[in-house]
Design an enzyme around this catalytic site. Structure first.
Site: not given
Length: 496
Positions: A190, A266, A301, A400
């Protein structure tokens, strides 16, 4: 890549045929009839209408993957034969490299040069590497008493659900799909609703390369519907996800509420990049810090979003980063001269701007950037942004941002640097710049991060594992270790 002009890339973009259906059981499937628009962040225009998948489409894709695993040829092929198909996928990706690079650039705003030279190189190398590895793995036969024989074999885990983000849509799909296929698993992928087009092309390439029906399926759709259905599905044996920590928690809950499928995550990062006064080259350290946070529009990331600099060199290094930010060419992703393209969507741009406004309100000093740019194009473009005088407690230093926003913090000694570096819920990556070998080893060991780069950043290849500690996730992509996610150990004890 042969030199291609901006005008030529624009012409080629007009000729690209973009897919829109799901890819289930080896063919295109329109699904239930509903669709959503894929909007290009380079100009705000609709690229394609794509079939919107829900529980029914996920059910169909998982059923196809289950049939292919339980009774199809793929898990029963000799590893060398599976490897040859993966290598063929790599060859076809190379043949369609320009088409795929254009698709990535159009759907998520990555500069075309980066899409062609970096993204496509990565996914091609990934399929080739795992294809070449497929028949190089060995099982075990431990020492046993003389009247017994023990065998420890690795067997494919089954149906894998892979959910991947938009920032590296092909690379991160490859990091999941290639080792899963090499292990003999079947996959339901997906992609992000922001970047489904390249994933659909990948599935078409895989089918053309000889991958049997049902082995790789792609279902489009949003996370709360299609992603949730995949996470809860009782016939999915393994779920591999790359994305935010918040969504990662959902997948753990889905596993608990369904069949306790293994979930590999992750997740996010707030990576520190430590520059010591004895760095071998301060100019290189500053240039790399700037490249690291502005590459891919900061949508990484692992981006070194916290620059930790010794107070004695802080202004020198910060000014060098600001100078590089001022020189950076922000522009049309289809212009080969562009170094920083568009953020993935207008909504994401607004989120990044909110972080910038909060940083200013909290008292950090904005050294450069912080505003939209090239607004007349209709694209989601942002100036490269640098803050200094950032306090460790500010949102700029804790959360983040996933955009081209750098926070500069200072320290006075090595212990403080390590404390600042580890003062985060994340643990994905870190950088360290020093000429002292003992310092390099000691600090690398002290940093709570899955990858530590010394006197460089974002270096490595497929031989080394990638993943995080703490709330940056578990398990590893890349390298032989990725196969641990997609295989089960079986012990067979034979009494002689």
């Amino acid at each position: 890549m042969p030199a291609v002009t901006h005008d030529e890339w624009l012409r080629r973009a007009e000729a690209v045929e973009l897919p829109g259906a799901h890819h289930i059981d080896g063919v295109e499937e329109a699904g239930g009839g509903s669709s959503f628009s894929v909007v290009s962040p380079r100009d705000g225009h609709v690229l394609a209408e794509v079939a919107d998948g829900g529980a029914a489409e996920v059910d169909a894709a998982v059923a196809a993957a289950r049939r292919a695993f339980d009774s199809g040829p793929w898990p029963r092929l000799a590893p060398a034969d599976r490897g040859r198909v993966l290598v063929r996928i790599a060859e076809l990706l190379e043949e369609r490299r320009e088409e795929l690079a254009l698709t990535v650039s159009l759907e998520m705003g990555k500069p075309i040069t980066d899409a062609h030279d970096i993204e496509l190189r990565a996914v091609i190398n990934t399929f080739r590497w795992y294809g070449q590895l497929a028949d190089k793995l060995t099982d075990e036969s431990p020492h046993t008493p003389p009247d017994a024989l023990a065998l420890v074999t690795r067997e494919p885990a089954g149906v894998v659900g892979a959910v991947v983000p938009w920032n590296f849509p092909l690379t991160l799909a490859g990091w999941k799909v290639a080792p899963a296929l090499a292990a003999g698993c079947t996959v339901v992928l997906k992609p992000s609703e922001n970047s489904p087009l390249s994933a659909l092309l990948l599935a078409a390439v895989a089918t053309e390369a000889g991958l049997p029906p049902g082995v790789l399926n792609v279902v489009n759709g949003n996370g709360p519907v299609a992603g949730r259905a995949l996470g809860l599905h009782p016939d999915v044996d393994v779920l591999a996800f790359t994305g935010s920590t918040a969504v990662g928690r959902h997948f753990l809950r889905y596993a608990a509420d369904s069949n306790l499928k293994r979930v590999w995550l992750e997740l996010g990062g707030k990576s520190p990049n430590i520059v010591l006064p004895d760095a071998p080259d301060l100019d290189k350290a500053a240039a790399t810090a700037a490249w690291g946070i502005f590459f891919n529009q900061g949508e990484m990331c692992t981006a070194p979003s916290r620059l930790l600099v010794h107070s004695s060199i802080a202004e020198q290094v910060t000014e060098a980063v600001v100078r590089r930010a001022r020189e950076l060419r922000v522009g049309d992703p289809l212009d080969p001269a562009t170094e920083m393209g568009a953020l993935v969507s207008a909504a994401h741009l607004d989120r990044v701007l909110d972080h910038i406004a909060t940083g200013q309100a909290e008292g950090a000093r904005l050294r450069i950037g912080g505003e939209r740019t090239r607004t007349a194009t209709g694209g989601s473009l942002l100036q490269p942004t640098v803050f200094d005088r950032v306090d460790p407690g500010m949102r700029l230093a804790r959360e983040e941002i996933f955009g081209p926003v750098l926070s500069v913090l200072t320290f006075d000694d090595l212990d403080e640097a390590v404390r600042l570096a580890n003062a985060t819920e994340y643990g994905l990556a870190a950088g360290l710049w020093t000429s002292d070998l003992s310092t390099a080893h000691q600090v690398s060991r002290a940093l709570k991060a899955g990858t530590v780069w010394v006197n460089c950043y974002e270096e490595g290849d497929l031989t080394v594992p990638f993943g995080g500690m703490k709330q940056s996730g578990n398990g590893r992509d890349k390298s032989v270790h990725a196969l641990e996610k997609y295989t089960e150990l079986k012990t067979t004890w034979i009494q002689l």
